[in-house]
Scaffold this active site. Structure first.
Site, mmCIF file in Angstrom:
data_model
loop_
_atom_site.group_PDB
_atom_site.id
_atom_site.type_symbol
_atom_site.label_atom_id
_atom_site.label_comp_id
_atom_site.label_asym_id
_atom_site.label_seq_id
_atom_site.Cartn_x
_atom_site.Cartn_y
_atom_site.Cartn_z
ATOM 1 N N CYS A 60 -8.467 7.095 4.740
ATOM 2 C CA CYS A 60 -8.257 5.873 5.520
ATOM 3 C C CYS A 60 -8.241 6.196 7.018
ATOM 4 C CB CYS A 60 -6.939 5.212 5.110
ATOM 5 S SG CYS A 60 -6.621 3.659 5.999
ATOM 6 N N CYS A 64 -1.025 5.027 9.973
ATOM 7 C CA CYS A 64 0.318 4.688 9.480
ATOM 8 C C CYS A 64 1.107 5.982 9.273
ATOM 9 C CB CYS A 64 0.221 3.903 8.175
ATOM 10 S SG CYS A 64 -0.830 2.426 8.291
ATOM 11 N N CYS A 67 1.955 7.308 5.659
ATOM 12 C CA CYS A 67 0.961 7.247 4.583
ATOM 13 C C CYS A 67 0.175 8.541 4.393
ATOM 14 C CB CYS A 67 -0.001 6.091 4.841
ATOM 15 S SG CYS A 67 -1.168 5.863 3.475
ATOM 16 N N CYS A 104 -1.906 -4.673 -9.970
ATOM 17 C CA CYS A 104 -2.260 -4.615 -8.553
ATOM 18 C C CYS A 104 -3.235 -3.468 -8.294
ATOM 19 C CB CYS A 104 -1.008 -4.406 -7.703
ATOM 20 S SG CYS A 104 0.287 -5.626 -8.023
ATOM 21 N N CYS A 136 -3.437 -8.728 -8.437
ATOM 22 C CA CYS A 136 -3.079 -8.591 -7.032
ATOM 23 C C CYS A 136 -3.952 -7.500 -6.417
ATOM 24 C CB CYS A 136 -1.598 -8.223 -6.904
ATOM 25 S SG CYS A 136 -1.035 -7.996 -5.193
ATOM 26 N N CYS A 196 2.060 -11.676 -0.942
ATOM 27 C CA CYS A 196 3.014 -10.600 -1.212
ATOM 28 C C CYS A 196 3.145 -9.802 0.078
ATOM 29 C CB CYS A 196 2.503 -9.721 -2.353
ATOM 30 S SG CYS A 196 3.520 -8.262 -2.692
ATOM 31 N N ARG A 268 10.961 -7.541 -4.718
ATOM 32 C CA ARG A 268 10.550 -6.387 -5.535
ATOM 33 C C ARG A 268 11.216 -5.099 -5.080
ATOM 34 N NH1 ARG A 268 4.914 -6.633 -5.380
ATOM 35 N NH2 ARG A 268 5.164 -8.224 -6.970
#
Length: 332
Positions: A60, A64, A67, A104, A136, A196, A268
């Site tokens: 990616c 972040c 991550c 998901c 999702c 979400c 959640r």
């Protein structure tokens, strides 16, 4: 929250001061209030069981700080191209057999591009939807047209977390803005897809930042249908690898406050559950959590497996929430 025992309207006009007053209550008092709100608006003892699969892993371009899938960090995550539809459907079937009612799919993309990979994801959405599971996706930023295509394919929900407060955001991510996050949520909402969106605690933020994130979520024009509360799982090779573990009381405080502010939302208990024992998780359920991820991994980090969660559900007297429950209730 109630008048003469009747439910009041859901509020989206909370002030920061009101949220602070809730968040800073003595923790036992906060749990009791959240449990009462939960009982008013939700089916107690019912938990939505979700499974998250990484359909495209690593590489990616984002930065972040938490991550391990960011290409710029040196972690143990191996880059994998987009899975085949057959691989995804096998995983979805396994999740369904394990008790999950929402499946998901996550891709390590900065944003969705209108290409063959997106077309393949749309086919995956159609396939999982045909299995009777709520589908999702979390694919990064989407525009209005892409959100509409996902909706047409049968997507039920789209995950796009705020991660933290607007004030703390640029200390965690610099490759996109807070407004970018809110723009994607708006595009998803316009398409008629369930939203979400939640965040992560343990990123080095303050209590004020946690309150700020809850303020943003609870004052959206419509509350997210799901709010994941994640505890950071530090990963070696990321800038946050040495962050201390978040305590269960911090998770309880976040969950309980979210439950009071957004009574109809599925709250959640997400990342970090692997480090919690059953007693700690039970406190989170008591405070208003009514959704979990189950299965061996959350994208790339460890998570309790199906058998562990089945044993916990039996011990605590919990039952899985059925797929498409809101739609079924509406039809009835």
């Amino acid at each position: 929250m109630t008048e003469n025992g009747l439910k009041t309207d859901i509020r989206t006009d909370w002030s920061l001061e009101e949220i602070k007053a809730i968040y800073y209550k003595p923790v036992l008092e906060l749990i009791v209030e959240a449990a009462n709100v939960h009982k008013q608006y939700q089916a107690t003892g019912e938990v939505q069981v979700c499974t998250l699969l990484s359909v495209k892993t690593g590489g990616c371009p984002e930065d972040c700080a938490y991550c391990p899938q960011a290409a710029r960090y040196h972690t143990d995550v191996e880059v994998h191209k987009l899975l085949s539809q057959e691989q995804v459907l096998v995983s979805a079937q396994r999740a369904k057999e394990g008790g999950s009612t929402r499946f998901c799919m996550g891709a390590a993309w900065r944003e969705v591009r209108d290409n063959r990979d997106f077309d393949k994801v749309l086919d995956m959405v159609k396939g999982v939807n045909d299995m009777g599971l709520e589908v999702c996706c979390t694919l990064g930023m989407v525009n209005e047209y892409q959100a509409e295509r996902l909706k047409e394919a049968g997507l039920y929900a789209y995950n796009h977390n705020l991660d933290t407060s607007e004030e703390h955001y640029d200390k965690i991510i610099t490759t996109r803005t807070y407004d970018d996050r809110l723009g994607t949520i708006n595009n998803v909402r316009k398409a008629g897809i369930s939203v979400c969106s939640g965040g992560i605690i343990g990123l080095g933020e303050t209590d004020e930042d946690r309150i700020g994130m809850l303020y943003t979520l609870s004052t959206l024009e419509q509350h997210p249908e799901s709010v994941p509360v994640n505890a950071l799982v530090p990963v070696k090779g990321t800038p946050l690898e040495n962050q201390p573990r978040v305590s269960v009381w911090e998770m309880v405080r976040m969950i309980a406050t979210a439950r009071i502010l957004m009574p109809k939302t599925m709250v959640r208990l997400s990342a970090g559950r692997e480090q919690m024992d059953v007693t700690e998780q039970a406190l989170c359920f008591l405070a208003g959590a009514n959704s979990i991820f189950t299965g061996e991994k959350l994208l790339t980090t460890p998570n309790p497996d199906f058998d562990q969660d089945k044993a916990m559900f039996q011990l605590l007297g919990l039952s899985p929430r059925k797929s498409f429950k809101e739609e079924t209730q509406t039809v009835c």
